[in-house]
Design an enzyme around this catalytic site. Structure first.
Site, short mmCIF file in Angstrom:
data_model
loop_
_atom_site.label_atom_id
_atom_site.label_comp_id
_atom_site.label_asym_id
_atom_site.label_seq_id
_atom_site.Cartn_x
_atom_site.Cartn_y
_atom_site.Cartn_z
N GLN A 86 3.01 -2.89 -5.46
CA GLN A 86 1.66 -2.57 -5.62
C GLN A 86 1.28 -1.48 -4.54
O GLN A 86 0.54 -0.64 -4.89
CB GLN A 86 0.64 -3.38 -5.68
CG GLN A 86 1.06 -4.76 -6.77
CD GLN A 86 -0.21 -5.76 -6.74
OE1 GLN A 86 -1.52 -5.56 -6.74
NE2 GLN A 86 0.33 -6.88 -6.53
N HIS A 104 1.81 1.37 -8.53
CA HIS A 104 0.59 2.29 -8.44
C HIS A 104 0.80 3.55 -8.18
O HIS A 104 -0.03 4.20 -7.82
CB HIS A 104 -0.32 1.40 -7.87
CG HIS A 104 -0.76 0.00 -8.43
ND1 HIS A 104 -1.41 -0.97 -7.47
CD2 HIS A 104 -0.53 -0.37 -9.57
CE1 HIS A 104 -1.30 -1.83 -8.45
NE2 HIS A 104 -0.94 -1.48 -9.81
#
Length: 230
Positions: A86, A104
């Site tokens: 992430q 992300h």
């Protein structure tokens, strides 16, 4: 060779000295999250978002991969290791991990605002962008970051990888950020799952081993469990 899939969050990089987003005193306490990390915020004030990510890149240049990052590279001696992160930093890559999927986005990349497939690498000597920055086609650029309220392009591949895992590991995440937190539920039945975090969330999944430690200590313990060659 068995496949280990490792899902990492902010706690993976915290020991390198990077500011976290959600913890007390983190970036969301200092910046209105929807102003600096949403598509709507970018539309309202793109200059602020360019400034915010310029600051994040300068911060990234001051830190190094920590021992947890480096120990994950050690796993590659005995396993096929795939990292799903992430985090938007490049610390896994700088440590030497060979397979890293960013959910992300990536801090050290920008992309065309007209063509999502035109993605460009930034360098330590060329970190900063602004509303005036153009690519070679004359298009304005934006951070290569998945903003709130935008689709997560790599989640389909991440789900596939979770389903391929012989061992699944979660490190440094509250398991509150979706869709990344849902990856646990795509792991094959019977697959061992390890969850490393000093403040682990309550999770009810089979075959779960919780290692309530920071990333560096927890990954070292994991290597001991898996008996990776030193």
């Amino acid at each position: 060779m068995k496949k280990i899939v490792v899902s990492t969050g902010a706690g993976m990089s915290a020991e390198s000295g990077l500011s976290t987003f959600r913890d007390a005193g983190g970036l969301w306490d200092k910046y209105p999250v929807m102003e600096v990390a949403s598509a709507e915020g970018f539309a309202r004030n793109p200059a602020l978002i360019h400034q915010f990510y310029n600051e994040r890149r300068r911060e990234l240049m001051k830190v190094e991969p920590n021992q947890g990052h480096k120990l994950l590279v050690e796993l590659e001696k005995d396993y096929d290791v795939q990292i799903i992160t992430q985090n938007v930093d490049n610390l896994h890559e700088r440590a030497g991990s060979s397979k890293v999927l960013h959910l992300h986005g990536e801090l050290m990349k920008i992309r065309s605002m007209r063509r999502d497939d035109r993605i460009y690498d930034l360098t330590p000597d060329n970190l900063e962008t602004s509303t005036e920055t153009l690519d070679k086609y004359g298009d304005h650029v934006r951070p290569h970051i998945v903003f709130f309220n935008e689709d997560v392009p790599n989640i389909t591949r991440a789900i596939e990888l979770a389903g391929e895992a012989d061992i699944f590991v979660v490190i440094g995440t509250s398991l509150n950020v979706y869709p990344a937190a849902s990856l646990l539920h795509f792991v094959k039945a019977g697959t061992p799952i390890y969850y490393i975090d000093p403040h682990p969330a309550h999770v009810e999944v089979p075959n779960l081993t919780v290692i309530a430690k920071k990333a560096t200590e927890g990954v070292a313990e994991l290597l001991g469990i898996l008996s990776v060659r030193g």
